[in-house]
Scaffold this motif. Structure first.
Motif, PDB file in Angstrom:
ATOM      1  N   GLY A   6       0.774  -1.233   0.000  1.00  0.00           N
ATOM      2  CA  GLY A   6       0.000   0.000   0.000  1.00  0.00           C
ATOM      3  C   GLY A   6       0.804   1.280   0.000  1.00  0.00           C
ATOM      4  O   GLY A   6       0.245   2.358   0.198  1.00  0.00           O
ATOM      5  N   PHE A   7       2.102   1.198  -0.237  1.00  0.00           N
ATOM      6  CA  PHE A   7       2.933   2.409  -0.286  1.00  0.00           C
ATOM      7  C   PHE A   7       3.173   2.794  -1.735  1.00  0.00           C
ATOM      8  O   PHE A   7       3.238   1.951  -2.610  1.00  0.00           O
ATOM      9  N   GLY A   8       3.348   4.070  -1.985  1.00  0.00           N
ATOM     10  CA  GLY A   8       3.685   4.518  -3.327  1.00  0.00           C
ATOM     11  C   GLY A   8       2.619   5.343  -3.988  1.00  0.00           C
ATOM     12  O   GLY A   8       2.908   6.278  -4.700  1.00  0.00           O
ATOM     13  N   GLY A   9       1.373   5.011  -3.792  1.00  0.00           N
ATOM     14  CA  GLY A   9       0.287   5.799  -4.350  1.00  0.00           C
ATOM     15  C   GLY A   9       0.287   5.864  -5.860  1.00  0.00           C
ATOM     16  O   GLY A   9       0.996   5.129  -6.537  1.00  0.00           O
ATOM     17  N   ALA A  10      -0.499   6.785  -6.374  1.00  0.00           N
ATOM     18  CA  ALA A  10      -0.698   6.902  -7.814  1.00  0.00           C
ATOM     19  C   ALA A  10       0.577   7.255  -8.565  1.00  0.00           C
ATOM     20  O   ALA A  10       0.854   6.716  -9.626  1.00  0.00           O
ATOM     21  N   ASP A  11       1.372   8.200  -8.021  1.00  0.00           N
ATOM     22  CA  ASP A  11       2.594   8.577  -8.735  1.00  0.00           C
ATOM     23  C   ASP A  11       3.845   7.954  -8.127  1.00  0.00           C
ATOM     24  O   ASP A  11       4.947   8.202  -8.596  1.00  0.00           O
ATOM     25  N   GLY A  12       3.658   7.131  -7.100  1.00  0.00           N
ATOM     26  CA  GLY A  12       4.789   6.407  -6.528  1.00  0.00           C
ATOM     27  C   GLY A  12       5.662   7.203  -5.590  1.00  0.00           C
ATOM     28  O   GLY A  12       6.675   6.711  -5.129  1.00  0.00           O
ATOM     29  N   LEU A  13       5.284   8.439  -5.295  1.00  0.00           N
ATOM     30  CA  LEU A  13       6.174   9.288  -4.508  1.00  0.00           C
ATOM     31  C   LEU A  13       5.534   9.855  -3.251  1.00  0.00           C
ATOM     32  O   LEU A  13       6.036  10.806  -2.678  1.00  0.00           O
ATOM     33  N   GLU A  14       4.429   9.288  -2.813  1.00  0.00           N
ATOM     34  CA  GLU A  14       3.764   9.816  -1.631  1.00  0.00           C
ATOM     35  C   GLU A  14       4.447   9.347  -0.351  1.00  0.00           C
ATOM     36  O   GLU A  14       4.902   8.217  -0.247  1.00  0.00           O
ATOM     37  N   ASN A  15       4.484  10.224   0.617  1.00  0.00           N
ATOM     38  CA  ASN A  15       4.870   9.911   1.994  1.00  0.00           C
ATOM     39  C   ASN A  15       6.169   9.116   2.091  1.00  0.00           C
ATOM     40  O   ASN A  15       7.204   9.575   1.620  1.00  0.00           O
ATOM     41  N   ASP A  16       6.134   7.932   2.700  1.00  0.00           N
ATOM     42  CA  ASP A  16       7.357   7.151   2.908  1.00  0.00           C
ATOM     43  C   ASP A  16       8.027   6.730   1.604  1.00  0.00           C
ATOM     44  O   ASP A  16       9.209   6.403   1.600  1.00  0.00           O
ATOM     45  N   ALA A  17       7.295   6.719   0.523  1.00  0.00           N
ATOM     46  CA  ALA A  17       7.876   6.340  -0.763  1.00  0.00           C
ATOM     47  C   ALA A  17       8.748   7.444  -1.358  1.00  0.00           C
ATOM     48  O   ALA A  17       9.452   7.222  -2.337  1.00  0.00           O
ATOM     49  N   PHE A  18       8.710   8.629  -0.759  1.00  0.00           N
ATOM     50  CA  PHE A  18       9.542   9.726  -1.255  1.00  0.00           C
ATOM     51  C   PHE A  18      10.886   9.632  -0.541  1.00  0.00           C
ATOM     52  O   PHE A  18      11.102  10.173   0.535  1.00  0.00           O
ATOM     53  N   ASN A  19      11.790   8.856  -1.134  1.00  0.00           N
ATOM     54  CA  ASN A  19      13.111   8.660  -0.541  1.00  0.00           C
ATOM     55  C   ASN A  19      14.145   8.530  -1.648  1.00  0.00           C
ATOM     56  O   ASN A  19      13.804   8.308  -2.807  1.00  0.00           O
ATOM     57  N   VAL A  20      15.392   8.726  -1.273  1.00  0.00           N
ATOM     58  CA  VAL A  20      16.487   8.664  -2.239  1.00  0.00           C
ATOM     59  C   VAL A  20      17.535   7.674  -1.752  1.00  0.00           C
ATOM     60  O   VAL A  20      17.707   7.454  -0.559  1.00  0.00           O
TER      61      VAL A  20
END
Length: 148
Positions: free
Chosen positions: A50-64
């Motif tokens: 359930g991580f990533g959302g529609a564009d893949g960059l929401e919340n915890d998925a926004f990492n480098v």
């Protein structure tokens, strides 16, 4: 924990596909493709939870990625279904270091292994920001127990 000696008993196995056009002129998987397989496996792991959302960059998925290491053990020399064995070695407040093995679909043969460290960023400021409690819970599912 030694990544090369890590059987599929730790972490989780995520299936990945190697296609014919990913093999180089010598008929082996090009070295740069291993990292792509690892990145795709991580994306699949988190997306299925359930991580990533529609564009893949929401919340915890926004990492480098801060660091990525790899050791090649034996060449992948045919297209087909393989797996990436993933586990979390260390979970900090804003970072995570994970181990991985690119391996056979059954987890028995290791083709490459290494580590990957990521930093979670605030999407607005691009500064490190803490992982959510939800992400921490999922990470604990595949975390290697610490020997202290």
């Amino acid at each position: 924990m030694s990544a090369a000696a890590s059987p599929a008993a730790v972490g989780t196995l995520v299936p990945v596909e190697v296609h014919f056009d990913e093999l180089d002129a010598m008929g082996v998987l090009h070295n740069g493709r291993y990292q792509l397989l690892v990145e795709r496996a991580w994306a699949t792991f988190w997306y299925r939870r359930g991580f990533g959302g529609a564009d893949g960059l929401e919340n915890d998925a926004f990492n480098v990625v801060k660091a990525f290491t790899i050791t090649y053990d034996t060449p992948v020399s045919a297209p087909g279904t393989y797996a990436v064995n993933l586990w979390i070695d260390r979970l900090g407040s804003t970072s995570a270091t994970a181990g991985y093995r690119v391996c056979s679909a059954d987890g028995e043969t290791t083709y490459a292994h290494g580590t990957r460290t990521v930093i979670r960023l605030d999407r607005t400021t691009f500064l490190p920001t803490p992982w959510s409690d939800r992400a921490r819970g999922v990470a604990r599912e595949i975390m290697v127990p610490r020997e202290d």
